[in-house]
Design an enzyme around this catalytic site. Structure first.
Site, PDB file in Angstrom:
ATOM      1  CG  ASP A  57      -8.390  -4.978  -2.882  1.00  0.00           C
ATOM      2  OD1 ASP A  57      -9.598  -4.824  -2.647  1.00  0.00           O
ATOM      3  OD2 ASP A  57      -7.722  -4.177  -3.563  1.00  0.00           O
TER       4      ASP A  57
ATOM      5  CG  HIS B 272      -2.120   0.851   1.034  1.00  0.00           C
ATOM      6  ND1 HIS B 272      -2.100   2.215   1.177  1.00  0.00           N
ATOM      7  CD2 HIS B 272      -3.392   0.518   0.678  1.00  0.00           C
ATOM      8  CE1 HIS B 272      -3.309   2.687   0.922  1.00  0.00           C
ATOM      9  NE2 HIS B 272      -4.112   1.688   0.613  1.00  0.00           N
TER      10      HIS B 272
END
Ligand code: SDX
Length: 394
Positions: free
Chosen positions: A328, A274
């Site tokens: 996710d 991320h």
């Protein structure tokens, strides 16, 4: 076919020319909507910790909070819920249009087109009128789930079913999707998933929404552009790829060799990494808990052990680079257990993220200046025009 000569020139070293690829670390807006602490792994919407919202709030209440800045009073929430319920239906024209979409097309593409089509039906653009803004918010929050569910039935050759007024937001969506009233646990867990995905500061799709909003176009175009951005595998589309990857790995004992091979081939591990977090995404931890809650009631998904082993093995290999599971990684396992087809995972992300996009739409309009960044030109300086017959064939 393009010739060698026409190929795009190699970019110069970004550091040398002051370029920030991917706008990493470049602030482009003030925002009071969402705060991320990527080192501590904390996330707050309008100051409220995500964990508290996911356990105490509902998706519609969180949506209200995100868009209007404060938690609603009981009456405000009741009114908002009722308005959303009244606008869930979509015009038969939209449904007929969706029947012309190829059944083999991706539901995200169907959603992008149908979201954009709303601009044709509600074409009065009065973005400085608070009533227009409220109505547009209600319509988008209400109709996006109906359109996702409608395409699911249409592509199976069935007619979409109408929303049920006695069902709350999430239960109604699952009902329209599966044609069965969901059990309360599934509906509540789904609602919590929507809360977790509703907002995440200036991610790619929200940036896309703000760029589109900055032109003063209508909110349907804002949402349609953001849906298109969310679809990509580096963004919301990663949740589908995670399940594909877990299936490919197949068994927990194969996770280690899969990782070694992927890292050696410089292949990204889907659902990991991320731009903001250097630790595990707090939403991934909550989603993992939700998956476990579902497994305790309905039986475990065999891929869960593969996922857990992959996470454990990856920590030793990628943890020092700050690469951990993101939102996710576990969401697909939750949706799979709820009986949702894999290619609907990202449209469901979109159903939820509409709340964040609309909050940013309003915020952008509050202090708008059109986005128009600059570039560093690296092409040819000046070239002499040649007639077609003078040009060399490739
Ligand atoms: C979402 O931003 C948001 O808020 C998004 C989101 C939201 O709520 O809206 O949180 C939702 O989009 C989650 C991300 C879903 N995407 C994936 O899971 C795809 C896999 N992950 C990545 O490709 C990547 O981590 C990104 C896209 C999420 C972030 O990309 P960055 O910040 O541009 O990082 P990078 O690709 O430049 O990588 C930096 C380094 C590289 O190593 P070096 O070349 O420096 O040695 O980290 C490595 C990368 O190779 N790396 C990974 C990796 N992610 C980064 N290595 C292995 N597997 C990974 N997944």
């Amino acid at each position: 076919m393009i010739s060698e000569e026409q190929k795009i020139e190699q970019p110069l070293d970004p550091k040398m020319i002051g370029l920030r690829p991917g706008l990493e670390g470049v602030p482009v807006a003030h925002s009071a909507i969402c705060e991320i602490d990527g080192t501590k792994g904390e996330l707050r919407y309008r100051g409220y910790p995500i964990n508290e919202l996911a356990t105490q709030s509902s998706f519609l209440e969180t949506t209200y909070l995100l868009i209007w800045g404060d938690l609603p009073s009981p009456q405000q929430l009741k009114d908002f819920e009722q308005e959303v319920q009244m606008h869930r239906r979509v015009s038969f024209r939209v449904r007929d249009m969706m029947k012309c979409f190829p059944a083999t097309g991706h539901p995200m593409d169907a959603l992008q087109s149908s979201a954009a089509s709303l601009g044709l039906f509600y074409s009065r653009r009065a973005i400085d009128n608070p009533q227009y803004v409220y109505d547009a918010v209600v319509r988008l929050i209400a109709k996006i789930p109906t359109m996702v569910a409608a395409f699911q039935l249409i592509r199976k050759g069935q007619d979409p079913i109408q929303p049920r007024d006695d069902l709350a937001y999430s239960a109604n969506f699952l009902y329209m999707l599966t044609e069965r009233e969901p059990d309360p646990l599934s509906a509540r867990i789904f609602d919590r998933c929507l809360i977790l995905h509703a907002e995440h500061s200036l991610n790619a799709s929200t940036f896309s929404a703000r760029v589109t909003a900055s032109t003063l176009t209508d909110p349907y175009a804002v949402v349609a552009s953001a849906v298109g951005t969310l679809a990509g595998p580096l963004h919301g589309g990663a949740n589908e790829d995670v399940i594909k990857m877990l299936k490919e790995i197949g068994r927990p004992e194969k996770a280690s060799s899969y990782l070694d091979k992927a890292i050696a081939n410089k292949q990204k591990i889907m659902g990991f990494g991320h731009r903001e977090y250097r630790v595990k995404d707090p939403r991934a931890s909550i989603l993992q808990d939700l998956a476990e809650e579902l497994f305790a009631r309905f039986g475990k998904d065999e891929m869960y052990d593969v996922a857990k082993t992959l996470e454990k093995e990856a920590e030793g290999r990628l943890g020092q680079k700050g690469i951990y599971p993101n939102v996710d990684f576990y969401s697909g396992l939750v949706y799979q257990k709820l009986g949702i087809p894999r290619d609907l995972f990202t449209p469901i992300f979109a159903i939820s993220r509409v709340a964040g996009w609309l909050a940013h739409w309003r915020e952008q309009l509050g202090a708008n200046r059109i986005f128009r960044p600059s570039q560093i030109y690296t092409g040819a300086k000046s070239r002499k025009w040649m007639q077609a017959d003078e040009r060399m064939s490739p």
